[in-house]
Every structure is written in structure tokens, then in C-alpha cells.
Scaffold this motif. Structure first.
Motif, PDB file in Angstrom:
ATOM      1  N   LYS A 104      22.806 103.844  47.065  1.00 12.33           N
ATOM      2  CA  LYS A 104      21.355 104.050  47.037  1.00 12.33           C
ATOM      3  C   LYS A 104      21.017 105.416  46.429  1.00 12.33           C
ATOM      4  O   LYS A 104      21.463 106.448  46.920  1.00 12.33           O
ATOM      5  N   ASN A 105      20.253 105.403  45.372  1.00 15.64           N
ATOM      6  CA  ASN A 105      19.792 106.625  44.695  1.00 15.64           C
ATOM      7  C   ASN A 105      20.928 107.457  44.094  1.00 15.64           C
ATOM      8  O   ASN A 105      20.716 108.635  43.775  1.00 15.64           O
ATOM      9  N   TRP A 106      22.117 106.864  43.948  1.00 12.69           N
ATOM     10  CA  TRP A 106      23.257 107.629  43.421  1.00 12.69           C
ATOM     11  C   TRP A 106      22.944 108.226  42.051  1.00 12.69           C
ATOM     12  O   TRP A 106      23.307 109.366  41.749  1.00 12.69           O
ATOM     13  N   GLU A 107      22.263 107.451  41.184  1.00 10.88           N
ATOM     14  CA  GLU A 107      21.987 107.911  39.824  1.00 10.88           C
ATOM     15  C   GLU A 107      21.084 109.138  39.801  1.00 10.88           C
ATOM     16  O   GLU A 107      21.015 109.861  38.802  1.00 10.88           O
ATOM     17  N   LYS A 108      20.395 109.434  40.912  1.00  6.97           N
ATOM     18  CA  LYS A 108      19.502 110.599  40.965  1.00  6.97           C
ATOM     19  C   LYS A 108      20.257 111.897  41.233  1.00  6.97           C
ATOM     20  O   LYS A 108      19.709 112.982  41.020  1.00  6.97           O
ATOM     21  N   VAL A 109      21.494 111.790  41.719  1.00  7.16           N
ATOM     22  CA  VAL A 109      22.215 112.998  42.134  1.00  7.16           C
ATOM     23  C   VAL A 109      23.523 113.237  41.398  1.00  7.16           C
ATOM     24  O   VAL A 109      24.167 114.270  41.607  1.00  7.16           O
ATOM     25  N   SER A 110      23.945 112.314  40.537  1.00  5.91           N
ATOM     26  CA  SER A 110      25.224 112.492  39.858  1.00  5.91           C
ATOM     27  C   SER A 110      25.247 111.760  38.525  1.00  5.91           C
ATOM     28  O   SER A 110      24.628 110.699  38.370  1.00  5.91           O
ATOM     29  N   ASP A 111      25.970 112.337  37.568  1.00  3.95           N
ATOM     30  CA  ASP A 111      26.160 111.699  36.261  1.00  3.95           C
ATOM     31  C   ASP A 111      27.370 110.764  36.263  1.00  3.95           C
ATOM     32  O   ASP A 111      27.608 110.064  35.281  1.00  3.95           O
ATOM     33  N   ILE A 112      28.136 110.772  37.326  1.00  7.85           N
ATOM     34  CA  ILE A 112      29.308 109.898  37.416  1.00  7.85           C
ATOM     35  C   ILE A 112      28.844 108.468  37.689  1.00  7.85           C
ATOM     36  O   ILE A 112      28.099 108.242  38.654  1.00  7.85           O
ATOM     37  N   PRO A 113      29.239 107.498  36.860  1.00  9.59           N
ATOM     38  CA  PRO A 113      28.833 106.107  37.100  1.00  9.59           C
ATOM     39  C   PRO A 113      29.271 105.632  38.473  1.00  9.59           C
ATOM     40  O   PRO A 113      30.369 105.981  38.938  1.00  9.59           O
ATOM     41  N   PHE A 114      28.431 104.837  39.128  1.00 13.14           N
ATOM     42  CA  PHE A 114      28.780 104.389  40.475  1.00 13.14           C
ATOM     43  C   PHE A 114      30.041 103.536  40.467  1.00 13.14           C
ATOM     44  O   PHE A 114      30.789 103.521  41.455  1.00 13.14           O
ATOM     45  N   GLU A 115      30.302 102.831  39.378  1.00 13.87           N
ATOM     46  CA  GLU A 115      31.531 102.035  39.288  1.00 13.87           C
ATOM     47  C   GLU A 115      32.765 102.915  39.431  1.00 13.87           C
ATOM     48  O   GLU A 115      33.772 102.500  40.007  1.00 13.87           O
ATOM     49  N   THR A 116      32.686 104.134  38.918  1.00 12.44           N
ATOM     50  CA  THR A 116      33.795 105.080  39.070  1.00 12.44           C
ATOM     51  C   THR A 116      33.942 105.495  40.527  1.00 12.44           C
ATOM     52  O   THR A 116      35.062 105.608  41.045  1.00 12.44           O
ATOM     53  N   VAL A 117      32.823 105.717  41.196  1.00 15.25           N
ATOM     54  CA  VAL A 117      32.848 106.054  42.624  1.00 15.25           C
ATOM     55  C   VAL A 117      33.516 104.911  43.405  1.00 15.25           C
ATOM     56  O   VAL A 117      34.358 105.152  44.286  1.00 15.25           O
ATOM     57  N   LYS A 118      33.144 103.714  43.066  1.00 19.72           N
ATOM     58  CA  LYS A 118      33.685 102.536  43.751  1.00 19.72           C
ATOM     59  C   LYS A 118      35.190 102.425  43.559  1.00 19.72           C
ATOM     60  O   LYS A 118      35.948 102.152  44.501  1.00 19.72           O
ATOM     61  N   LYS A 119      35.651 102.668  42.336  1.00 19.58           N
ATOM     62  CA  LYS A 119      37.097 102.593  42.052  1.00 19.58           C
ATOM     63  C   LYS A 119      37.860 103.634  42.852  1.00 19.58           C
ATOM     64  O   LYS A 119      38.957 103.359  43.373  1.00 19.58           O
ATOM     65  N   ILE A 120      37.308 104.833  42.958  1.00 21.26           N
ATOM     66  CA  ILE A 120      37.978 105.902  43.734  1.00 21.26           C
ATOM     67  C   ILE A 120      38.061 105.487  45.199  1.00 21.26           C
ATOM     68  O   ILE A 120      39.089 105.673  45.856  1.00 21.26           O
ATOM     69  N   ALA A 121      36.975 104.925  45.742  1.00 19.54           N
ATOM     70  CA  ALA A 121      36.969 104.507  47.141  1.00 19.54           C
ATOM     71  C   ALA A 121      37.971 103.384  47.405  1.00 19.54           C
ATOM     72  O   ALA A 121      38.552 103.312  48.492  1.00 19.54           O
ATOM     73  N   GLU A 122      38.206 102.551  46.411  1.00 19.93           N
ATOM     74  CA  GLU A 122      39.105 101.400  46.591  1.00 19.93           C
ATOM     75  C   GLU A 122      40.570 101.706  46.313  1.00 19.93           C
ATOM     76  O   GLU A 122      41.440 100.880  46.548  1.00 19.93           O
ATOM     77  N   GLU A 123      40.857 102.897  45.799  1.00 23.49           N
ATOM     78  CA  GLU A 123      42.243 103.257  45.465  1.00 23.49           C
ATOM     79  C   GLU A 123      43.121 103.337  46.709  1.00 23.49           C
ATOM     80  O   GLU A 123      42.668 103.759  47.779  1.00 23.49           O
TER      81      GLU A 123
END
Length: 315
Positions: free
Chosen positions: A296-315
Motif C-alpha cells: 500500500k502506497n509503496w510507490e510514494k516512498v521508494s523507487d524500488i519496484p514492488f516486485e523487487t521487494v516481493k522477491k527479496i521477501a520470498e528469498e
């Protein structure tokens, strides 16, 4: 002799009085290091230092009192067991724990160390009696050491990153804390950033504010390496609370709001770095279970694509 040193001061009787209010909780080792590094400098610059301690034990109290017994009569210990950060702010605004009246209040984290040259600059320029003095520790050494602003808008869009730190702003007591009811309401609206919200709100309410910004070679901040208390709630603080705090600011700041939200939160050590996200993953702060809330609102606080965030969380 030490007694001779402690009988001298760089300040005169007519200099504005300053109370530095250090907020601490269960960090006796940090307090000991900071006291060892700062006691003499603060004393010689005529700055009284109050330690607002909410620790469960009495180790911090014993450490502070040991320095008081060495002759540092500018040191004070204030027991505030059970108080959270906002409670400590409210106590200071009411003058609770302060042994006398002060012209300026300088709140601080317990790990912060201001060097002699910064204290020299503060003492030199605070004689001009600004409503707010802000210390820009990330400033450009080629720029003038002092800038004076007549409104808060430039302060907001140029210095918001530094303003999120509790210890970079010195408040003229009568200008900021005189209306306690308004101050308490500001704290209620402030989420995790009471200091940031308060200073910008109060400036917007002043007819002709006098804002002094110090930066350059003499303005430096050092700290003892203590992990932030916000580490376990990094996404809540730097996404949800940060966005909400900025939205609640007076309308004069609105043109720069989205830029400020992103520019600050997207710093690589906050939410804008891949290595930072991997660090939060390793600490159990970034998890698959929390992805729904983080998105929620991730694009407002970071230039990192949320898909990248998701991949890191799933590693």
C-alpha cells in the motif's frame, strides 16, 4: 586542574540560556559514552543537559549522577519511568523536570554527540534570537554557514530529511511551547514524527517567523552506534506514519508534499536501498506475510519496484 576548567565558561550572563533534553531508555552504555565525550564541551558552552530516563533499572541514573558528582553542575537527571517519547515531549513542553526557565530547548536522542565547533556556531548565532534554529549536518560546506528564512516552505522542501531527526532543531521556548493546548494537539496528530510536525506547524502559524539554518564545515553530528528503536517497525514508520504526518501539515506545504515524502523515505538507509531491504528481511521485518501491508502506497516512498521487494521477501 579540573576544578579550574570547570570554573570557566565561554558564555556570559546575557547569553540565551539553553536546555538540552536527552531522551533515553535502557541504553546505559550509550549514555556513558556520550557523557564522556560531551560533558566538558557542554559545560564550557553554558548548555544545561537534562537526561529524561525511562529505563527500568537504575544504571543510567547512577552513571549520570556520577558525572554530576565530578563537578558538572550543568547536568540533571529526570526519572520518567513508563513514559514514551511523546510523553517526554509533553513533559518538556510543560517545563517538567527543568530546574529553571530557559530561552531555548534542544531535544536530543541519547546517542547524539555535538562537537565543539558546532557548539561554537550555535552560541555565536543564537544571540540573534531566532524562533527556530535548525542544524543541517548534511549541508554543503561551500554555502554560507547561516541562512535566515522568513517562512517554513523553504525549510520544508530543502531540509525535511534532517528535520526528521529529533536533535537537529533548537526551539525558542516562548515561540513554540507557550500554547500548551495547541502543542498537545500537534503531538496527537504527529504519529511517529512529533518533532517534525511540531516545528513546521508552529512556523506556519507565526506571522513573521525567524528561522536560522546553520550548515557547512562547523556543523557536524556524531553518534554512538545504537540501533534505531524504529527498526522493527521501519515500514510502518517510514511509509504509513511518514505519509500521514506530511498529509496533516498545514496547506502551505502541499505543493512540495509528494516530493518531500519520496525524497526522504527513499534514502538508501531507509526504504530506498536493495541492501537495506535485504537487511530488513534478515531481521524478520520484511516478510511474505507483511507484503500486503507494505504494498500500500509503496510507490510514494521508494523507487524500488514492488516486485523487487516481493522477491527479496520470498528469498
Amino acid at each position: 586542574k579540573k576544578s579550574d576548567i570547570l570554573s570557566k565558561s565561554t558564555t556570559g550572563e546575557n547569553m540565551p540560556s539553553i536546555a538540552m533534553c536527552m531522551f533515553t531508555h535502557n541504553h546505559p552504555g550509550t549514555v556513558a559514552q556520550v557523557l564522556a565525550a560531551t560533558c566538558l564541551n557542554y559545560y564550557l558552552h553554558g548548555i544545561d543537559v537534562y537526561w529524561y530516563d525511562s529505563s527500568e533499572g537504575d544504571e543510567t541514573q547512577r552513571i549520570v549522577e556520577a558525572w554530576i558528582h565530578r563537578g558538572y553542575t550543568n547536568l540533571y537527571y529526570v526519572n520518567v519511568k513508563g513514559m514514551m517519547l511523546k510523553d517526554k515531549w509533553i513533559a518538556v513542553s510543560k517545563g517538567e523536570g527543568l530546574e529553571k526557565s530557559y530561552d531555548y530547548i534542544w531535544p536530543s536522542k541519547d546517542r547524539t554527540i555535538w562537537p565543539q565547533e558546532t557548539l561554537d556556531a550555535v552560541r555565536e548565532h543564537i544571540n540573534e534570537c531566532p524562533d527556530i534554529m535548525y542544524l543541517e549536518v548534511r549541508g554543503n560546506a561551500s554555502e554560507p554557514e547561516k541562512n535566515v528564512y522568513g517562512d517554513g516552505i523553504t525549510l520544508y522542501w530543502k531540509h525535511s530529511l534532517g528535520l526528521t531527526s529529533i536533535d537537529t532543531t533548537i526551539y525558542r521556548y516562548d515561540s513554540v511551547f507557550s500554547d500548551t493546548a495547541a502543542y498537545l494537539k500537534a503531538l496527537e496528530d504527529a504519529k511517529s514524527f512529533p518533532h517534525f510536525y511540531l516545528v513546521l506547524k508552529k512556523i506556519a502559524e507565526m506571522a513573521i517567523p525567524k528561522l536560522c539554518v546553520l550548515q557547512g564545515g562547523r556543523i557536524n553530528l556524531f553518534d554512538v552506534n545504537t540501533e534505531s528503536a524504529w527498526e522493527d517497525v521501519a515500514f510502518t514508520v517510514w511509509k504509513d506514519d511518514w505519509i500521514e504526518t506530511n498529509k496533516r501539515l498545514p496547506g502551505c506545504y502541499k505543493p512540495y508534499r509528494e516530493q518531500v515524502i519520496r525524497d526522504v523515505a527513499s534514502q538508501p538507509w531507509l526504504l530506498g536501498g536493495i541492501e537495506r531491504l535485504k537487511e530488513l528481511k534478515a531481521k524478520g521485518v520484511l516478510t511474505v506475510e507483511k507484503l500486503g501491508e507494505i504494498e500500500k502506497n509503496w510507490e510514494k516512498v521508494s523507487d524500488i519496484p514492488f516486485e523487487t521487494v516481493k522477491k527479496i521477501a520470498e528469498e
